[in-house]
Design a protein around this motif. Structure first.
Motif, PDB file in Angstrom:
ATOM      1  N   ARG A  50      34.456  47.479  43.392  1.00 42.66           N
ATOM      2  CA  ARG A  50      34.638  46.551  42.281  1.00 42.66           C
ATOM      3  C   ARG A  50      33.356  46.407  41.468  1.00 42.66           C
ATOM      4  O   ARG A  50      33.380  46.339  40.238  1.00 42.66           O
ATOM      5  CB  ARG A  50      35.094  45.183  42.802  1.00 42.66           C
ATOM      6  CG  ARG A  50      35.527  44.203  41.704  1.00 42.66           C
ATOM      7  CD  ARG A  50      36.079  42.938  42.358  1.00 42.66           C
ATOM      8  NE  ARG A  50      36.449  41.929  41.383  1.00 42.66           N
ATOM      9  CZ  ARG A  50      37.666  41.778  40.878  1.00 42.66           C
ATOM     10  NH1 ARG A  50      38.615  42.636  41.205  1.00 42.66           N
ATOM     11  NH2 ARG A  50      37.934  40.803  40.038  1.00 42.66           N
ATOM     12  N   ARG A  93      43.022  43.951  47.973  1.00 37.21           N
ATOM     13  CA  ARG A  93      43.318  43.819  46.552  1.00 37.21           C
ATOM     14  C   ARG A  93      44.767  43.381  46.352  1.00 37.21           C
ATOM     15  O   ARG A  93      45.645  43.656  47.179  1.00 37.21           O
ATOM     16  CB  ARG A  93      43.142  45.156  45.818  1.00 37.21           C
ATOM     17  CG  ARG A  93      41.758  45.757  45.862  1.00 37.21           C
ATOM     18  CD  ARG A  93      40.790  44.971  44.982  1.00 37.21           C
ATOM     19  NE  ARG A  93      39.613  45.743  44.638  1.00 37.21           N
ATOM     20  CZ  ARG A  93      38.549  45.887  45.408  1.00 37.21           C
ATOM     21  NH1 ARG A  93      38.527  45.313  46.605  1.00 37.21           N
ATOM     22  NH2 ARG A  93      37.504  46.587  45.002  1.00 37.21           N
ATOM     23  N   TRP A 109      43.702  43.839  38.411  1.00 33.62           N
ATOM     24  CA  TRP A 109      43.261  43.789  39.801  1.00 33.62           C
ATOM     25  C   TRP A 109      42.690  42.417  40.142  1.00 33.62           C
ATOM     26  O   TRP A 109      41.976  41.813  39.342  1.00 33.62           O
ATOM     27  CB  TRP A 109      42.173  44.837  40.052  1.00 33.62           C
ATOM     28  CG  TRP A 109      42.623  46.241  39.854  1.00 33.62           C
ATOM     29  CD1 TRP A 109      42.511  46.996  38.720  1.00 33.62           C
ATOM     30  CD2 TRP A 109      43.256  47.076  40.821  1.00 33.62           C
ATOM     31  NE1 TRP A 109      43.037  48.247  38.908  1.00 33.62           N
ATOM     32  CE2 TRP A 109      43.506  48.328  40.199  1.00 33.62           C
ATOM     33  CE3 TRP A 109      43.652  46.892  42.153  1.00 33.62           C
ATOM     34  CZ2 TRP A 109      44.114  49.384  40.863  1.00 33.62           C
ATOM     35  CZ3 TRP A 109      44.255  47.954  42.820  1.00 33.62           C
ATOM     36  CH2 TRP A 109      44.482  49.174  42.169  1.00 33.62           C
ATOM     37  N   LEU A 111      40.891  40.359  43.710  1.00 30.88           N
ATOM     38  CA  LEU A 111      40.493  40.379  45.108  1.00 30.88           C
ATOM     39  C   LEU A 111      41.436  39.481  45.891  1.00 30.88           C
ATOM     40  O   LEU A 111      41.795  38.390  45.440  1.00 30.88           O
ATOM     41  CB  LEU A 111      39.053  39.903  45.258  1.00 30.88           C
ATOM     42  CG  LEU A 111      37.979  40.777  44.601  1.00 30.88           C
ATOM     43  CD1 LEU A 111      36.611  40.126  44.756  1.00 30.88           C
ATOM     44  CD2 LEU A 111      37.973  42.174  45.200  1.00 30.88           C
TER      45      LEU A 111
END
Length: 407
Positions: A50, A93, A109, A111
């Motif tokens: 990331r 994810r 996306w 986390l």
């Protein structure tokens, strides 16, 4: 347009209480939401994948393949992906596919968090991704719609034809026409059509053109990557070379990253050896001139590898003048004998000598020869050409002829 994406990504971050990022379907970063720590980037909350995506605005091919293995390109709803430390993914994810009319346009996306967002929150976030998908589709179709107008501006004759083509391009681009852009040239281009603008982040328009007179040698057409067909046959006539023009959005005049990225992606797609970038300009009035600069830079990059593989008009030096010559002409009678294949080493010696301002010591070092060898070769150059290398005008003529021969 980018600010619209940012607003929608921030909206998803707000809905889910977690920072979100938006990437196109080629995993190139478009926008990212606020992170923990008052909005500043907090890399302690991230992982290498990331962090790299945010700092470099792209992911590696290995990372892309790893995530695509979870079926995100086919998914129509959220996809939960577990952590995988061996792949550099230290945190799980949640991927929200961005689709429009069944076609994947990109990915949002997040986390993975504990607790995870509720199904209601994810449904609301997916509704926002649908709006992002519409925006991305509109942006892609807008660029495809202006292909004809963009080509007309680059090929129109001076006078009313150019004015008419320019007005049509401005109308087609709308408010986009007043932004800062750079024009990119990539050649040779082995396909009949340009790629969709949706595959090239920052592209406002793309078109394919015949290589202009005088540049055919630089842009001899290669076979399309992975293609087979008539051009593989030894008796088939060589296809007429073509080049691709791209109009790329920039943020500031000194930040040419988007244009360079576009050039590299197009080079990789086409197998072209080199590309050129014109001077950035605001508005469309100088688009044709910017194209001529980009074309000249691409020709110079083919001729002089040290300028490329992506050459900038501003860095061409003497090639700015040489590429501006209206048409190729026969070699000057004095320099013609030197430009034959039999005297390639003498020509290289003369060019290196003139590139080093006639300094024998530096020239001999660059060529890796003894000074006496250099002097012998220079005397042979004078005998072949009838030029006096102690005469400034003779040196200028020879230097121009040697550089022009590269083009």
């Amino acid at each position: 347009m980018r600010s619209d994406y940012q607003d929608l990504v921030d909206e998803i971050s707000e809905l889910l209480g977690a920072p979100a990022t938006l990437e196109n379907r080629d995993f190139e970063l478009i926008a990212f939401g606020s992170h923990e720590g008052g909005g500043d980037l907090d890399t302690t909350a991230l992982d290498p994948v990331r962090t790299r995506s945010i700092l470099t605005r792209r992911s590696t091919a290995q990372v892309r393949a790893w995530f695509e293995a979870y079926g995100i390109a086919r998914a129509t709803g959220p996809v939960h992906i577990p952590a995988s430390p061996e792949a550099g993914v230290l945190r799980g994810r949640i991927c929200l596919p961005v689709r429009h009319r069944g076609i994947v346009r990109g990915y949002v996306w997040l986390l993975d968090t504990d607790p995870r967002p509720s199904s209601g929150q994810l449904d609301a976030a997916m509704a926002v991704t649908a709006r992002i998908g519409t925006l991305m589709a509109d942006e892609a179709s807008a660029g495809e719609d202006v292909t004809r107008e963009f080509r007309a501006v680059l090929t129109a004759a001076p006078g009313w034809q150019h004015d008419q083509a320019h007005a049509a391009l401005r109308a087609a681009l709308g408010s986009e026409a007043d932004r800062l852009h750079a024009v990119v040239c990539v050649g040779p281009w082995p396909f009949d059509e340009p790629p969709g603008v949706g595959r090239l982040p920052g592209a406002a328009a793309l078109c394919v053109l015949p290589a202009p007179p005088g540049s055919e040698a630089a842009f001899g057409a290669p076979a399309a990557p992975g293609a087979a067909g008539p051009r593989d046959e030894p008796d088939s006539p060589a296809p007429a070379p073509a080049v691709l023009a791209a109009l790329v959005r920039l943020r500031t005049p000194g930040a040419l990253g988007p244009a360079e990225t576009a050039a590299e992606r197009l080079r990789a797609l086409s197998g072209a050896a080199a590309a050129g970038v014109g001077t950035p300009r605001t508005g469309m009035a100088q688009t044709a001139r910017a194209w001529r600069e980009a074309l000249a830079a691409a020709r110079a990059a083919h001729a002089e590898p040290r300028l490329g593989p992506v050459a900038h008009w501003s860095a061409l030096g003497p090639y700015r003048l040489l590429t501006a010559l209206s048409a190729p002409t026969a070699a000057d009678p004095a320099t013609a004998p030197l430009l034959t294949g039999a005297h390639r080493e003498l020509a290289r010696t003369a060019e290196t000598y003139l590139d080093h301002a006639g300094q024998a010591g530096r020239t001999a070092a660059a060529l890796g020869v003894h000074r006496q060898t250099l002097y012998y070769r220079l005397s042979r150059v004078e005998q072949l050409t009838g030029l006096d290398l102690d005469d400034g005008e003779d040196r200028l003529l020879l230097h121009m002829a040697l550089k022009a021969a590269r083009l």
